[in-house]
Write a protein that holds these residues in place. Structure first.
Motif, PDB file in Angstrom:
ATOM      1  N   TYR A  14       0.815  -1.218   0.000  1.00  0.00           N
ATOM      2  CA  TYR A  14       0.000   0.000   0.000  1.00  0.00           C
ATOM      3  C   TYR A  14       0.852   1.273   0.000  1.00  0.00           C
ATOM      4  CZ  TYR A  14      -3.478  -3.400   1.530  1.00  0.00           C
ATOM      5  OH  TYR A  14      -4.291  -4.494   1.646  1.00  0.00           O
ATOM      6  N   ARG A  16       1.560   3.328  -2.211  1.00  0.00           N
ATOM      7  CA  ARG A  16       0.982   4.442  -2.975  1.00  0.00           C
ATOM      8  C   ARG A  16      -0.129   5.144  -2.172  1.00  0.00           C
ATOM      9  NH1 ARG A  16       2.492   5.006  -8.059  1.00  0.00           N
ATOM     10  NH2 ARG A  16       0.567   6.038  -8.677  1.00  0.00           N
ATOM     11  N   VAL A  17      -0.685   4.440  -1.197  1.00  0.00           N
ATOM     12  CA  VAL A  17      -1.770   4.972  -0.373  1.00  0.00           C
ATOM     13  C   VAL A  17      -1.225   5.494   0.964  1.00  0.00           C
ATOM     14  CG1 VAL A  17      -3.971   4.413   0.730  1.00  0.00           C
ATOM     15  CG2 VAL A  17      -3.358   3.332  -1.440  1.00  0.00           C
ATOM     16  N   PRO A  19      -1.443   4.213   4.219  1.00  0.00           N
ATOM     17  CA  PRO A  19      -2.481   4.334   5.247  1.00  0.00           C
ATOM     18  C   PRO A  19      -1.935   4.633   6.642  1.00  0.00           C
ATOM     19  CG  PRO A  19      -2.213   2.047   4.583  1.00  0.00           C
ATOM     20  CD  PRO A  19      -1.392   2.874   3.641  1.00  0.00           C
ATOM     21  N   TRP A 106      -6.602  13.922   3.628  1.00  0.00           N
ATOM     22  CA  TRP A 106      -5.644  13.159   2.834  1.00  0.00           C
ATOM     23  C   TRP A 106      -5.047  14.038   1.730  1.00  0.00           C
ATOM     24  CZ3 TRP A 106      -4.620  11.661  -2.116  1.00  0.00           C
ATOM     25  CH2 TRP A 106      -3.713  10.624  -2.277  1.00  0.00           C
ATOM     26  N   GLU A 153      -2.538   7.715  -4.132  1.00  0.00           N
ATOM     27  CA  GLU A 153      -3.916   7.284  -4.293  1.00  0.00           C
ATOM     28  C   GLU A 153      -4.657   7.377  -2.966  1.00  0.00           C
ATOM     29  OE1 GLU A 153      -3.552   3.228  -5.546  1.00  0.00           O
ATOM     30  OE2 GLU A 153      -2.471   3.748  -7.361  1.00  0.00           O
ATOM     31  N   TYR A 154      -5.903   7.838  -3.046  1.00  0.00           N
ATOM     32  CA  TYR A 154      -6.775   7.840  -1.874  1.00  0.00           C
ATOM     33  C   TYR A 154      -7.693   6.616  -1.980  1.00  0.00           C
ATOM     34  CZ  TYR A 154     -10.316   9.176   1.518  1.00  0.00           C
ATOM     35  OH  TYR A 154     -11.176   9.179   2.587  1.00  0.00           O
ATOM     36  N   LYS A 155      -7.530   5.691  -1.059  1.00  0.00           N
ATOM     37  CA  LYS A 155      -8.351   4.485  -1.009  1.00  0.00           C
ATOM     38  C   LYS A 155      -8.833   4.294   0.421  1.00  0.00           C
ATOM     39  CE  LYS A 155      -6.303   1.929  -4.826  1.00  0.00           C
ATOM     40  NZ  LYS A 155      -5.678   0.657  -5.217  1.00  0.00           N
TER      41      LYS A 155
END
Length: 158
Positions: A14, A16-17, A19, A106, A153-155
């Motif tokens: 993850y 790219r995100v 979290p 974010w 990326e926003y996930k």
């Protein structure tokens, strides 16, 4: 000092995100309504840090470690359990509310990280090459230069 640590599933997929970076930002917020603001009003804490090193020991292919550390006052030390309870209540509140309402936050983090990346000081060439070699082991080739610093990326499900 109070340290609370969680062992989580590996997060490297993850990158790219990011979290854990996002959660660190929320936990480490110092403004009105933050957990640190509440603890300071009670004279229980001086500082609070939440985070994950994102590389090395704190994160690998087996697990990721996320920690919250609170620098306690003498009064806070006397109320150790209450401080821990407040921290857990805050994490529970974040979990209950979910990330859907926080895309603006974010995006703010993304812009700040992009500015820091674009205006960073020049590093020693040897350190830069070492960092790139590490990144080559962790990220896709298009992200070798930026994968450890930028949010892409926003996930909210992640």
């Amino acid at each position: 000092s109070l340290s609370i640590t969680w062992a989580l599933p590996p997060q490297e997929q993850y990158y790219r995100v990011k979290p854990l970076h996002y959660i660190s930002w929320l936990v480490g917020h110092e403004g009105k309504g933050s957990v640190l603001s509440f603890l300071r009003k009670k004279f229980w804490a001086l500082a609070l840090y939440g985070g994950n090193g994102e590389t090395g020991f704190e994160q690998n292919s087996t697990y990721s470690i996320f920690s919250i550390s609170v620098t306690l006052t003498d009064e806070g030390y006397k109320h150790f359990y209450e401080v821990a309870h407040v921290v857990f209540q805050y994490v529970k509140m974040l979990q209950k509310r979910g990330p859907d309402q926080r895309q603006v936050i974010w995006e703010e983090i993304q812009k700040i990280e992009a500015n820091e990346f674009h205006y960073q000081e020049q590093t020693d060439p040897v350190d830069y090459v070492e960092s790139l070699c590490e990144n080559m082991q962790l990220f896709q080739k298009e992200d070798f230069l930026t994968g450890d610093q930028l949010l892409f990326e926003y996930k909210p499900e992640v």
